[in-house]
Design a protein around this motif. Structure first.
Motif, PDB file in Angstrom:
ATOM      1  N   SER A   4      58.332  41.350  23.705  1.00 18.88           N
ATOM      2  CA  SER A   4      59.144  40.154  23.517  1.00 18.88           C
ATOM      3  C   SER A   4      59.352  39.406  24.829  1.00 18.88           C
ATOM      4  N   ILE A   5      59.392  38.085  24.704  1.00 19.94           N
ATOM      5  CA  ILE A   5      59.664  37.222  25.855  1.00 19.94           C
ATOM      6  C   ILE A   5      60.524  36.059  25.384  1.00 19.94           C
ATOM      7  N   MET A   6      61.502  35.693  26.179  1.00 17.33           N
ATOM      8  CA  MET A   6      62.385  34.579  25.870  1.00 17.33           C
ATOM      9  C   MET A   6      62.277  33.515  26.947  1.00 17.33           C
ATOM     10  N   GLY A   7      62.155  32.256  26.518  1.00 17.17           N
ATOM     11  CA  GLY A   7      62.143  31.133  27.449  1.00 17.17           C
ATOM     12  C   GLY A   7      63.054  30.045  26.941  1.00 17.17           C
ATOM     13  N   GLY A   8      63.065  28.913  27.635  1.00 20.58           N
ATOM     14  CA  GLY A   8      63.891  27.805  27.188  1.00 20.58           C
ATOM     15  C   GLY A   8      65.123  27.582  28.042  1.00 20.58           C
ATOM     16  N   PRO A   9      65.932  26.593  27.675  1.00 20.89           N
ATOM     17  CA  PRO A   9      67.086  26.213  28.492  1.00 20.89           C
ATOM     18  C   PRO A   9      68.083  27.345  28.724  1.00 20.89           C
ATOM     19  N   HIS A  10      68.397  28.107  27.688  1.00 19.93           N
ATOM     20  CA  HIS A  10      69.449  29.111  27.872  1.00 19.93           C
ATOM     21  C   HIS A  10      69.073  30.152  28.916  1.00 19.93           C
TER      22      HIS A  10
ATOM     23  N   SER B 160      62.197  30.750  21.810  1.00 26.26           N
ATOM     24  CA  SER B 160      62.610  29.555  22.538  1.00 26.26           C
ATOM     25  C   SER B 160      64.110  29.407  22.359  1.00 26.26           C
ATOM     26  N   THR B 161      64.855  29.458  23.451  1.00 29.67           N
ATOM     27  CA  THR B 161      66.307  29.570  23.359  1.00 29.67           C
ATOM     28  C   THR B 161      67.025  28.337  23.887  1.00 29.67           C
ATOM     29  N   ASN B 162      67.949  27.825  23.079  1.00 29.76           N
ATOM     30  CA  ASN B 162      68.967  26.892  23.538  1.00 29.76           C
ATOM     31  C   ASN B 162      70.285  27.649  23.603  1.00 29.76           C
ATOM     32  N   VAL B 163      71.293  27.041  24.216  1.00 28.26           N
ATOM     33  CA  VAL B 163      72.601  27.703  24.298  1.00 28.26           C
ATOM     34  C   VAL B 163      73.118  27.969  22.884  1.00 28.26           C
ATOM     35  N   PHE B 164      73.014  26.947  22.017  1.00 27.86           N
ATOM     36  CA  PHE B 164      73.428  27.115  20.633  1.00 27.86           C
ATOM     37  C   PHE B 164      72.391  27.962  19.900  1.00 27.86           C
ATOM     38  N   GLY B 165      72.822  29.039  19.293  1.00 27.78           N
ATOM     39  CA  GLY B 165      71.922  29.907  18.549  1.00 27.78           C
ATOM     40  C   GLY B 165      71.374  31.079  19.328  1.00 27.78           C
ATOM     41  N   PHE B 166      71.677  31.177  20.608  1.00 24.68           N
ATOM     42  CA  PHE B 166      71.137  32.262  21.431  1.00 24.68           C
ATOM     43  C   PHE B 166      71.582  33.621  20.921  1.00 24.68           C
ATOM     44  N   ASP B 167      72.860  33.764  20.600  1.00 28.81           N
ATOM     45  CA  ASP B 167      73.368  35.056  20.128  1.00 28.81           C
ATOM     46  C   ASP B 167      72.696  35.465  18.826  1.00 28.81           C
TER      47      ASP B 167
ATOM     48  N   THR C  25      66.885  29.900  31.213  1.00 26.93           N
ATOM     49  CA  THR C  25      66.673  29.247  32.507  1.00 26.93           C
ATOM     50  C   THR C  25      67.987  29.080  33.247  1.00 26.93           C
ATOM     51  N   PHE C  26      69.021  28.658  32.545  1.00 29.16           N
ATOM     52  CA  PHE C  26      70.304  28.389  33.189  1.00 29.16           C
ATOM     53  C   PHE C  26      71.233  29.602  33.207  1.00 29.16           C
ATOM     54  N   PHE C  27      70.925  30.599  32.385  1.00 27.58           N
ATOM     55  CA  PHE C  27      71.752  31.808  32.357  1.00 27.58           C
ATOM     56  C   PHE C  27      70.866  33.054  32.446  1.00 27.58           C
ATOM     57  N   PRO C  28      70.133  33.210  33.543  1.00 28.38           N
ATOM     58  CA  PRO C  28      69.212  34.358  33.664  1.00 28.38           C
ATOM     59  C   PRO C  28      69.912  35.701  33.689  1.00 28.38           C
ATOM     60  N   ASP C  29      71.212  35.709  34.015  1.00 25.86           N
ATOM     61  CA  ASP C  29      71.931  36.978  34.080  1.00 25.86           C
ATOM     62  C   ASP C  29      72.180  37.582  32.700  1.00 25.86           C
ATOM     63  N   THR C  30      71.843  36.844  31.638  1.00 20.59           N
ATOM     64  CA  THR C  30      71.992  37.397  30.290  1.00 20.59           C
ATOM     65  C   THR C  30      70.825  38.312  29.920  1.00 20.59           C
TER      66      THR C  30
END
Length: 245
Positions: free
Chosen positions: A98-104, A74-81, A106-111
């Motif tokens: 592995s699967i990642m979801g959450g705000p980061h 579960s990813t937020n912008v803070f802590g994603f790296d 969602t708003f930055f799918p190009d990562t």
């Protein structure tokens, strides 16, 4: 009424079940209720779930001990790296999906390409996560699952969940049972989803545009459903007072 897709199966945990490890960067004083919903869906399908707080737990050690089939971040912008770094180290030594979801994401799918994850889940994740678990267990491809991004595909979001009461009660124990939140006096609950306002400086404006034409922006749980969740938490954990988030 519970949709057939989210209804509990008759299979017992342990009988061909998968182990799902949920990972966050840091646990604050409001537990990640979104993980609670996903954990409930996984358990209803007969799978077992565990929890890793990267700020206090060693992901590599947990993966070695638990042997998860799926690691869900579960990813937020803070802590994603930091999540991506820990994930890549774990993948060097262990095999899992592995699967990642959450705000980061969602708003930055190009990562996606640089994250090292097998899949991204963007937007409201319960339906997509259910379909993802069913596909992985069956050895089927995930390329047609809405909300998912994977190697070579990027699918649109599905309509929002109109009847929030159709969701299972969130598995709040996933974060409350074995963390400091178990004994904190305050517990947080959410009576609705979606923001009806259109503040241009806010990420919700982007989110609402992403879902334009795919359901109501603002939805509420019924009083009965919310009370059931509050009573469930109150029966198992300290709760001197509660907060509506």
């Amino acid at each position: 009424s519970v949709p057939v897709a989210w209804a509990p199966t008759r299979r017992c945990i342990g009988e061909n079940s998968m182990r799902v490890l949920f990972v966050i960067y840091r646990l604050d004083y409001a537990d990640h209720v979104s993980i609670g919903y996903l954990s409930a869906i996984a358990k209803n399908l007969g799978h077992s779930t565990c929890f890793c707080n990267l700020s206090t737990d060693d992901l590599l050690e947990q993966v070695a001990t638990i042997g998860p089939d799926i690691v869900a971040y579960s990813t937020n912008v803070f802590g994603f790296d930091a999540l991506c770094t820990a994930h890549k180290k774990a993948r060097e030594r262990h095999k899992f999906i592995s699967i990642m979801g959450g705000p980061h994401v969602t708003f930055f799918p190009d990562t996606f390409t640089d994250s090292g994850a097998d899949y991204y889940c963007i937007g409201e994740g319960e339906g997509a996560f259910h379909d993802f678990l069913v596909a992985i267990e069956a050895g089927a491809p995930c390329t047609d699952i809405d909300n998912l991004i994977g190697d070579g595909f990027r699918n649109p979001v599905r309509p929002k969940i109109e009847d929030l009461d159709s969701l299972p009660l969130p598995d709040r124990s996933i974060t409350l049972k074995n963390t400091f939140l178990r004994d904190t006096p305050k517990k947080t609950f959410y009576a609705s989803r979606g923001c009806p306002f259109q503040c241009t400086y806010c990420c919700n404006d982007i989110y609402n545009n992403m879902y334009r034409g795919k359901g109501k922006t603002f939805r509420r749980f019924s009083v009965e459903k919310l009370l059931a969740e509050i009573e469930s938490v109150c029966s198992d954990y300290r709760m001197d007072f509660f907060k509506f988030g």
